[in-house]
Design a protein around this motif. Structure first.
Motif, PDB file in Angstrom:
ATOM      1  N   LEU A  40       0.868  -1.177   0.000  1.00  0.00           N
ATOM      2  CA  LEU A  40       0.000   0.000   0.000  1.00  0.00           C
ATOM      3  C   LEU A  40       0.903   1.225   0.000  1.00  0.00           C
ATOM      4  CD1 LEU A  40      -2.870   1.269   0.340  1.00  0.00           C
ATOM      5  CD2 LEU A  40      -2.425   1.250   2.793  1.00  0.00           C
ATOM      6  N   TYR A  42       1.290   5.570  -0.183  1.00  0.00           N
ATOM      7  CA  TYR A  42       0.679   6.894  -0.044  1.00  0.00           C
ATOM      8  C   TYR A  42       1.634   7.902  -0.678  1.00  0.00           C
ATOM      9  CZ  TYR A  42      -0.145  11.409   2.215  1.00  0.00           C
ATOM     10  OH  TYR A  42      -0.341  12.734   2.456  1.00  0.00           O
ATOM     11  N   ALA A  44       2.222  12.128  -1.584  1.00  0.00           N
ATOM     12  CA  ALA A  44       1.837  13.544  -1.544  1.00  0.00           C
ATOM     13  C   ALA A  44       2.802  14.266  -2.468  1.00  0.00           C
ATOM     14  CB  ALA A  44       1.939  14.086  -0.136  1.00  0.00           C
ATOM     15  N   GLU A  56      -2.692  14.453  -3.054  1.00  0.00           N
ATOM     16  CA  GLU A  56      -2.473  13.282  -2.199  1.00  0.00           C
ATOM     17  C   GLU A  56      -3.322  12.107  -2.665  1.00  0.00           C
ATOM     18  OE1 GLU A  56      -2.191  14.350   2.269  1.00  0.00           O
ATOM     19  OE2 GLU A  56      -3.597  15.748   1.342  1.00  0.00           O
ATOM     20  N   PHE A  58      -3.633   7.347  -2.604  1.00  0.00           N
ATOM     21  CA  PHE A  58      -3.096   6.023  -2.309  1.00  0.00           C
ATOM     22  C   PHE A  58      -2.933   5.220  -3.592  1.00  0.00           C
ATOM     23  CE2 PHE A  58      -5.068   7.415   1.597  1.00  0.00           C
ATOM     24  CZ  PHE A  58      -4.140   7.039   2.561  1.00  0.00           C
TER      25      PHE A  58
ATOM     26  N   LEU B  14      -0.471  10.310   7.955  1.00  0.00           N
ATOM     27  CA  LEU B  14       0.597  10.447   6.958  1.00  0.00           C
ATOM     28  C   LEU B  14       0.836  11.900   6.595  1.00  0.00           C
ATOM     29  CD1 LEU B  14      -0.434   7.475   4.684  1.00  0.00           C
ATOM     30  CD2 LEU B  14       1.578   7.572   6.145  1.00  0.00           C
ATOM     31  N   ASN B  15      -0.251  12.667   6.601  1.00  0.00           N
ATOM     32  CA  ASN B  15      -0.167  14.067   6.196  1.00  0.00           C
ATOM     33  C   ASN B  15       0.364  14.956   7.317  1.00  0.00           C
ATOM     34  OD1 ASN B  15      -0.417  16.077   4.367  1.00  0.00           O
ATOM     35  ND2 ASN B  15      -2.537  16.535   4.871  1.00  0.00           N
ATOM     36  N   SER B  18       3.440  16.672   6.547  1.00  0.00           N
ATOM     37  CA  SER B  18       3.502  17.405   5.283  1.00  0.00           C
ATOM     38  C   SER B  18       4.115  18.794   5.385  1.00  0.00           C
ATOM     39  CB  SER B  18       2.113  17.507   4.655  1.00  0.00           C
ATOM     40  OG  SER B  18       1.781  16.278   4.097  1.00  0.00           O
ATOM     41  N   PHE B  22       6.474  20.369   2.469  1.00  0.00           N
ATOM     42  CA  PHE B  22       5.832  21.169   1.414  1.00  0.00           C
ATOM     43  C   PHE B  22       5.588  22.598   1.869  1.00  0.00           C
ATOM     44  CE2 PHE B  22       4.247  16.753   0.787  1.00  0.00           C
ATOM     45  CZ  PHE B  22       4.962  16.499  -0.365  1.00  0.00           C
TER      46      PHE B  22
END
Lengths: 257, 340
Positions: A40, A42, A44, A56, A58, B14-15, B18, B22
């Motif tokens: 899997l 992810y 960005a 963003e 998957f 996950l973000n 960020s 970024f």
């Protein structure tokens, strides 16, 4: 004179001991493995020339990895492919396809009772293609070559094996100029993708990868599972900022031969 | 529901890091939208380097007019006013309200006002009575004096090169061919190449392109050549006249460039538009899309097309105001005379 002779004999003796030891190492049969994995992913992505927003989403990465391990050195070649749909806050969808070819060479520099430290390098060629279907002509194909410094800690606990690896780019090169554009500059021939472009390094270019691996014990000698987390971030800073962050959880079946 | 919640949580985790990696997108304010618009054109628009427009002065005039109170409509008016002087159909933007088409404000004949009429000579040659349409896209005919006529209105993706092949097969025995791209504003250059390949005898470099590789006026890649070679089972090798106008644009200009390298092909009419290379959509902080070209296109002699006033035809023919009023297509007449 006698002292000199004694010294030469002593040195020769030590060399012979080392040579015998080295000879034993060199004759050790290498362990070859082939991993076939899925996972899997992810991603960005921010490419300020196309949008100020972060896209963003998957995806499902696949990889095939060949590894060779001798007592003092490790080599690996990996082919990885991932396709994903990324979204921005204004619902612009980006189809982002990536793949890489990775070659790594590591050499053991320190050994403890249950672990070892390996240092070496990697060559990575990453290709990516991004398309925003709702945007006119927004397709961009890119190739990125990286020469990385890599360090790996390998740890064994009974029959469990854990690896932690860090790779940092020393140099990077895109066949296009490093001015990030929206348009891939087509090449007259495929070889141009290797030769053209400009070599960049920090701070303009950064590429870092972290890999954490766990291999549980297996009853079968030739087959085992391999669970891996891979985190990668790379960016070009100048003028039009471009950065990609990827996390991947990979499960692989490893065949030893 | 559970699945969505898990995916959202995972994305949040996950973000979380960020901001480390970024740049935060600028808040959606009129000033930020305007600044982003200006920055995109300053750094990435190739037309700014070759078109005679004083961009800095435009920015100086319009920037003070933008504030937090600026409405979307005022922003649209400002951006349109700044884009218009470039006269570039590829420099445009789209909002949820409308897609701004600079061509609508250009001072040249609109596509609707271009001759759609069949003139006396054409009628005498039987063009009107034989005129047919194919797949609602191509218009074609064979005149009484055995001259073929094909009007290609676009090179967009709905068009199949097979349609062109079918029509060409029907006009195979004509003594000459008129290809009318006067109302063709472009589409896919690849599609144009597939059709042009059926009409050329020899392999030629028809254009060069350079891509912006830096924000400076001279920061461009090396010249990249584009070549067209004959394609298909057979090629139409008899005399061909290609009709052009100011509205011939983008991929249609590429089509004209592909054909004008050939000795048996004559271009006739008025100069084409001067936007050859493609525009690419980008996003502004309010979600609007701005289309900006970052390349320059060149003739085979390496004269730049953008900002040059277009590709001039070999034989220049204009439709006078009197002829236009009387619905006489002087350009088509001249082509028919040439092939008679």
């Amino acid at each position: 004179m006698k002292e000199l002779l004694t010294f030469i004999l002593l040195i020769t003796h030590i060399s012979l001991i080392k040579a015998q030891d080295t000879s034993r190492v060199l004759t050790q049969k290498p362990i070859n493995t082939l991993d076939l994995g899925i996972g899997l992913g992810y991603t960005a992505l921010q490419s300020k020339i196309i949008s100020p927003f972060v896209f963003e989403g998957f995806g499902v990465p696949f990889h095939l990895t060949y590894r060779q391990k001798k007592r003092l050195k490790k080599q690996y070649i990996q082919v990885l492919f991932q396709n994903q749909a990324l979204n921005s806050p204004f619902n612009a969808r980006m189809d982002y396809t990536t793949g890489h070819l990775l070659y790594g060479y590591l050499r053991q520099v320190k050994k403890w009772q249950n672990g070892s430290l390996f240092l070496g390098g990697e060559w990575q060629t990453q290709i990516s293609n991004r398309v925003i279907p709702n945007f006119i002509n927004a397709q961009f194909f890119s190739v990125l070559h990286s020469l990385n410094f890599a360090g790996q800690l390998e740890y064994h606990l009974k029959k469990h094996q854990i690896e932690a690896q860090v790779a940092l780019a020393v140099l990077g090169k895109r066949p296009d100029s490093n001015f990030i554009t929206t348009i891939s500059d087509p090449k007259d021939n495929a070889w141009s993708y290797m030769t053209s472009g400009k070599v960049e390094t920090l701070p303009q270019y950064f590429n870092g990868t972290v890999r954490l691996t766990y291999c549980p014990p297996s009853r079968l000698k030739f087959l085992r599972w391999r669970f891996e987390y891979v985190g990668n971030y790379h960016q070009f800073r100048q003028y039009n900022f471009f950065g990609v962050l990827q996390h991947q959880l990979l499960t692989s079946l490893t065949y030893q031969f | 529901m559970k699945k969505n919640l898990c995916a959202t949580l995972l994305a949040l985790i996950l973000n979380g890091c960020s901001p480390l990696f970024f740049n935060d997108p600028p808040p959606n304010t009129p000033e930020n939208v305007f600044n982003h618009f200006v920055q995109q054109i300053e750094q990435n628009y190739s037309g700014k380097d070759v078109r005679a427009v004083n961009w800095d002065s435009l920015v100086r005039v319009y920037r003070p007019k933008i504030s937090t109170q600026t409405t979307d409509n005022q922003l649209i008016e400002t951006m349109s006013a700044m884009i218009l002087p470039f006269g570039d159909y590829h420099l445009t933007y789209a909002t949820p309200i409308r897609r701004y088409i600079p061509a609508a404000d250009f001072d040249f004949p609109k596509p609707d006002s271009l001759p759609n009429f069949i003139n006396d000579i054409a009628v005498a040659n039987g063009l009107k009575t034989n005129l047919e349409t194919y797949e609602r896209l191509f218009t074609y005919a064979k005149t009484g004096s055995n001259i073929g006529y094909i009007k290609i209105p676009t090179f967009n993706v709905n068009l199949s090169p097979d349609y062109f092949d079918t029509i060409l097969e029907q006009l195979k025995d004509t003594k000459g061919l008129i290809i009318d791209v006067r109302q063709n504003s472009g589409g896919q250059a690849g599609l144009a190449a597939m059709m042009a390949g059926r009409l050329v005898k020899t392999t030629e470099i028809y254009t060069y392109e350079r891509t912006k590789i830096g924000p400076g006026k001279t920061d461009y890649s090396d010249f990249l050549s584009f070549t067209l070679k004959p394609s298909g089972e057979w090629q139409y090798n008899k005399p061909i006249v290609v009709l052009t106008s100011e509205y011939t644009y983008s991929a249609a200009i590429a089509f004209v460039l592909m054909l004008r390298t050939q000795a048996h092909i004559t271009t006739l009419g008025t100069a084409t538009g001067d936007g050859l290379t493609k525009g690419v959509d980008r996003e502004l902080p309010n979600g609007w899309r701005l289309q900006v070209p970052s390349e320059l296109g060149y003739l085979p002699d390496k004269t730049v097309v953008e900002g040059s006033g277009g590709v001039k035809p070999k034989i220049a023919v204009m439709i006078s105001a009197k002829d236009r009023k009387n619905e006489i297509d002087t350009i088509l007449n001249s082509a028919l005379e040439l092939l008679k």
